[in-house]
Design an enzyme around this catalytic site. Structure first.
Site, short mmCIF file in Angstrom:
data_model
loop_
_atom_site.label_atom_id
_atom_site.label_comp_id
_atom_site.label_asym_id
_atom_site.label_seq_id
_atom_site.Cartn_x
_atom_site.Cartn_y
_atom_site.Cartn_z
CG ASP A 202 -1.47 1.04 -3.89
OD1 ASP A 202 -0.50 1.57 -3.30
OD2 ASP A 202 -2.64 1.13 -3.45
CG HIS A 203 -1.72 4.65 -4.93
ND1 HIS A 203 -1.55 5.33 -3.75
CD2 HIS A 203 -2.68 3.72 -4.69
CE1 HIS A 203 -2.39 4.85 -2.85
NE2 HIS A 203 -3.08 3.87 -3.38
CD GLU B 118 -2.71 1.46 0.08
OE1 GLU B 118 -3.29 0.50 -0.45
OE2 GLU B 118 -2.78 2.63 -0.35
CB THR C 32 -6.30 0.68 -3.76
OG1 THR C 32 -5.42 1.21 -2.78
CG2 THR C 32 -6.25 -0.84 -3.66
C1 GP9 Z 1 -9.19 0.22 0.99
C2 GP9 Z 1 -7.79 0.31 0.52
C3 GP9 Z 1 -7.33 1.73 0.30
O1 GP9 Z 1 -9.72 -1.04 1.09
O2 GP9 Z 1 -7.50 -0.58 -0.48
O3 GP9 Z 1 -7.59 2.24 -0.95
P1 GP9 Z 1 -6.93 3.60 -1.45
O4 GP9 Z 1 -7.44 4.72 -0.58
O5 GP9 Z 1 -5.45 3.47 -1.35
O6 GP9 Z 1 -7.36 3.73 -2.86
MN MN Z 2 -3.88 2.30 -2.16
#
Ligand code: GP9
Ligand code: MN
Length: 643
Positions: free
Chosen positions: A471-472, A254, A298
C-alpha cells in the site's frame, strides 16, 4: 464549603465536576475505546475537563443570576450531545458525525425508529446532575452576587480550559502523531480529545468541505470527462476479458516495499514465498510499480485502487469525503457482472471511516474486528496468520463470483512482533524500526503462504484472479542512515523516490508470468482489472490507464505533483534521469518534462474538484444505478444477538 456551594463559583465548579464524571463514566460504561497504554488512560481521565471548563465557563459572561440559567442550558446541550452519542453508539458502535445525521434515511432505517429500545434503566445518570443543579440554583441563587464576574476573571477561566486542552492535545500528539491533520478515526478523536472537542472538530471539517460541494455544478464535469477521454488507453486485445467471470482476491500487503523482494538479510531470503511468486509462471510481478499515497496512507491506497482516483493533498478523503458519491470497483463489478464484494480487516470498522465510505463504494460485506477472535492481536489489530485463517470460511461463504479485499496489518509501523512469531533475525542497524521490519515482513510472507495453500485446498485458487499490492512505504526517510546500511546505496532524494516502489503481482489467465517492467502506480490497477474481466472502463471517470495496454501512460504521478517515469524522476524543480540518477540538462528533455508535469498538475486539480465538489453525483454513465448507502449495513448482528 456550604458558602462556596451557595456561590456562582461553587455552582460552576460542581457543574464541571459532574459533567466530567459522567463523561468519564460513559467512557467506561458505553464506548469501546480500545485503550492500549497508560498515556491513553491518563488522557481519558483528563480530556472531558477542558471542554467542560471552556463551555460552562462561557456562562460567566451572563449578568447576575442569569449566569445560572446560561450554565444550565449549556450543560444540558452538552449532556444531550453525550447521551445522543451513547444511544447512537449502542446501535451503530460508532460516534455521530454531521454527515450521517444529514442522511436521515440511513439513521432511521438503521435504528428502526426504536430509540426507546436502546435506552437503559440507569440512563437517568446522564441528566441527574442537571436536576441537582437546578435544585441548587433555585435554593441558592438569592445569595448570589448580582454583579457580572469581572471579565478578566471569566477570561482566566476560559483560558485555563484552553490551556488544558493544549496540554491534552500535545500529549495526544505524542501518542498519535498528526492526530488532527490525518483524520484517522472517530474513536481515536474521542479517546484522545473527548466527545465535545470531537464534535467541534467534526463541525469544522464539515463546514470546510461542504461549501465546495454546494458551489459545484454538473457543468464542472465537462473538463473532467474531456481529460479522461483523452487520457483513456484502449485495452490490449491479447488480455481483454481473459479473466471474465472469475473471482477476484485482492490482498493488501501492509507497508510492504519492493526492496524486500529477493532481498537477503545475512544471506537469508526475507520473503521466500513472495520471491517464489515472482518466478511463478502464472503470476506477473510489476517491479516498477509505485504507491501514490499521501497522508491517508492505507485509505489513500484503497481509494486509488478501487476508484482510480487520488486521495486528497491533505488529510484522508476516506474520512472527510466519506459520504461522497463514488463509482468504485465493488459497485462496478456488481452492476456489470453480478459480483458480490467483501472487505476483510482485523481492526475497528471506524478506522479511516471505512464503515461509512464502503457503503458509497457498494461493498456488500465488511468483515471487521467483530467477526474475528481479536485476542490474537498485536499493534493495530489481528495478527496476519489468524486473520487469513479465520477469513477462509467467510470467503467460502460468499456468493461467487466475488470481489474480495483482504487487508493485512501486522507489517505496520513500528513493526512489533511477539517473539514466538519471529522466524528470522532482526537486522542490526541499531534503528529499531528498520531492524524490526524484516521480522514482520517475514511473518506476513508466511501468512500469505498459508493462505495460498488454503486457497488451493479449497479449490478457489484456480478460478480466482489474485492481486497482491503493497500500500505504501514502511520505512520513512527518517530512517535513511539505517537504510543506507541495508541497501548499500546513498539515500539521496533521487534514491528515496526509487524506494517508493511497492510490489504489484497479478495472477490472471493469459498473463505471461515473470517480471513486467512497465512503470505504473496504484491509480492504474482498476482499469487493468476491468479490462481483464472484460469490462469497458472508458465510460467511467478514472485517471489511471491499463498497465497491459499498448497506450498505457507510464508517467507515475505522485500526489504532490512529482512524478517518476521510465525516463525521468521529477522531484520539485530537480529532474533526474531515472536510469542513472544524473541531473537532466538537455533542453529538449526539460521541455518534455515540463509538459508532463503540467499534464499531471491538471489531472490532480481535476481529481480535487471531483472529491471536494462531489462531482460524481452528477455523472451518469450508461446503465448505471447510483449506489445507495442506506442499502448497506455492516453491523455484525449475529454478535449482538448472541450477547
Ligand atoms: C488500520 C490500517 C493501518 O486499519 O489499515 O492504516 P495506515 O496507518 O497504514 O494508514
Ligand atoms: Mn497502511
Amino acid at each position: 464549603m456550604k458558602k462556596l456551594l451557595a456561590s456562582k463559583k461553587g455552582f460552576f465548579a460542581l457543574a464541571v465536576i459532574f459533567l466530567w464524571a459522567k463523561t468519564y463514566f460513559s467512557y467506561k460504561q458505553e464506548f469501546n475505546l480500545d485503550i492500549t497504554n497508560g498515556m491513553q488512560e491518563f488522557l481519558l481521565v483528563i480530556n472531558p475537563l477542558s471542554a467542560s471548563i471552556v463551555f460552562l465557563g462561557l456562562a460567566f459572561l451572563a449578568k447576575g443570576r442569569r449566569m445560572g440559567i446560561w450554565l444550565l442550558v449549556i450543560d444540558f446541550i452538552m449532556s444531550f450531545l453525550l447521551y445522543a452519542n451513547v444511544l447512537y453508539y449502542r446501535f451503530f458502535n460508532d460516534f455521530i458525525t454531521l454527515p450521517t445525521l444529514k442522511q436521515t434515511d440511513n439513521l432511521s432505517s438503521g435504528m428502526g425508529g426504536s430509540i426507546f429500545g436502546l435506552m437503559q434503566g440507569y440512563d437517568f445518570i446522564y441528566f441527574l446532575d442537571i436536576i441537582l443543579l437546578i435544585v441548587l440554583y433555585i435554593y441558592t441563587r438569592k445569595n448570589w452576587n448580582i454583579e457580572r464576574l469581572a471579565f478578566r476573571k471569566t477570561a482566566m477561566v476560559i483560558i485555563s480550559g484552553v490551556a488544558l486542552f493544549a496540554v491534552n492535545l500535545g500529549l495526544a500528539e505524542v501518542d498519535r502523531p498528526q492526530l488532527l491533520q490525518r483524520t484517522f478515526d472517530r474513536t481515536y478523536l474521542v479517546k484522545y480529545l473527548g466527545p465535545y472537542n470531537y464534535t467541534i472538530y467534526d463541525a469544522i471539517q464539515n463546514a470546510k468541505t461542504s461549501t465546495q460541494r454546494v458551489m459545484a455544478s454538473p457543468s464542472d464535469l465537462s473538463e473532467v470527462t474531456e481529460f479522461t477521454e483523452a487520457n483513456y488507453a484502449e485495452p490490449n486485445a491479447k488480455y481483454f476479458g481473459k479473466a471474465e467471470g472469475m473471482n477476484v482476491i485482492k490482498i493488501h500487503l501492509e507497508s510492504f516495499q519492493s526492496f524486500l523482494i529477493n532481498y537477503k538479510l545475512n544471506g537469508e531470503e526475507v520473503t521466500p514465498f513472495l520471491n517464489s511468486l515472482v518466478n511463478d509462471k502464472q503470476i506477473t510481478y510489476f517491479d516498477n510499480f509505485f504507491h501514490q499515497t499521501e497522508q491517508g496512507k492505507t485509505a489513500d491506497a484503497e481509494l486509488l485502487m478501487d476508484n482510480s482516483l487520488y486521495g486528497l493533498p491533505q488529510g484522508s478523503a476516506f474520512s472527510v469525503k466519506g459520504t461522497n458519491t463514488y463509482q468504485a470497483a465493488p459497485a462496478i463489478l456488481n452492476q456489470e457482472q453480478g459480483y458480490t464484494s467483501a472487505v476483510f480487516h482485523g481492526d475497528e470498522k471506524t478506522f479511516w471511516n471505512r464503515d461509512e465510505i464502503y457503503k458509497q463504494f457498494g461493498v456488500d460485506h465488511f468483515f471487521d474486528s467483530t467477526y474475528y477472535n481479536m485476542e490474537n492481536s498485536i499493534n493495530y489489530g489481528l495478527k496476519d496468520k489468524p486473520f487469513f485463517e479465520e477469513s477462509m470460511p467467510l470467503l467460502e461463504s460468499l456468493d461467487q463470483p466475488f470481489y474480495a479485499h483482504l487487508i493485512t496489518l501486522t507489517n505496520h509501523y513500528p513493526f512489533t512482533l511477539d517473539p514466538e512469531d519471529a522466524t528470522i533475525d532482526k537486522a542490526t542497524t541499531g534503528d529499531s524500526t528498520v531492524d524490526n521490519y524484516f521480522q514482520t515482513a517475514r511473518y506476513l510472507d508466511e501468512a500469505l503462504e498459508q493462505f495460498f495453500n488454503d486457497l488451493k485446498e479449497s479449490g478457489m485458487y484456480d478460478n480466482s484472479v489474485i492481486l497482491l499490492y503493497g500500500d505504501h512505504y514502511g520505512i520513512s526517510t527518517n530512517h535513511n542512515r539505517a537504510m543506507e546500511e541495508i541497501t548499500g546505496k546513498e539515500m539521496t532524494d533521487y534514491q528515496n523516490a526509487q524506494m517508493q516502489r511497492v510490489p504489484l503481482m497479478i495472477k490472471a489467465p493469459g498473463l505471461e508470468g515473470g517480471v513486467n517492467h512497465t512503470y505504473g502506480g496504484e491509480l492504474d490497477v482498476l482499469p487493468t482489472l476491468e479490462h481483464l474481466l472484460g469490462i469497458d472502463s472508458s465510460k467511467y471517470i478514472q485517471f489511471g490507464t491499463d498497465l497491459l495496454s499498448e497506450e498505457h501512460n507510464d508517467v507515475v504521478g505522485l500526489r504532490n505533483g512529482d512524478f517518476i517515469s521510465k525516463d525521468y524522476t521529477v522531484l520539485g524543480d530537480t529532474y533526474y534521469d531515472t536510469a542513472t540518477g544524473e541531473i537532466v540538462e538537455d533542453e529538449a528533455k526539460i521541455e518534455e518534462i515540463k509538459k508532463e508535469k503540467e499534464e499531471l498538475a491538471k489531472m490532480l486539480s481535476l481529481n480535487d474538484k471531483i472529491l471536494y465538489g462531489d462531482l460524481l453525483r452528477f455523472y451518469d454513465p450508461e446503465g448505471w444505478t447510483p449506489v445507495k448507502a442506506s442499502d448497506y449495513d455492516y453491523n455484525n448482528r449475529s454478535e449482538t444477538e448472541e450477547e
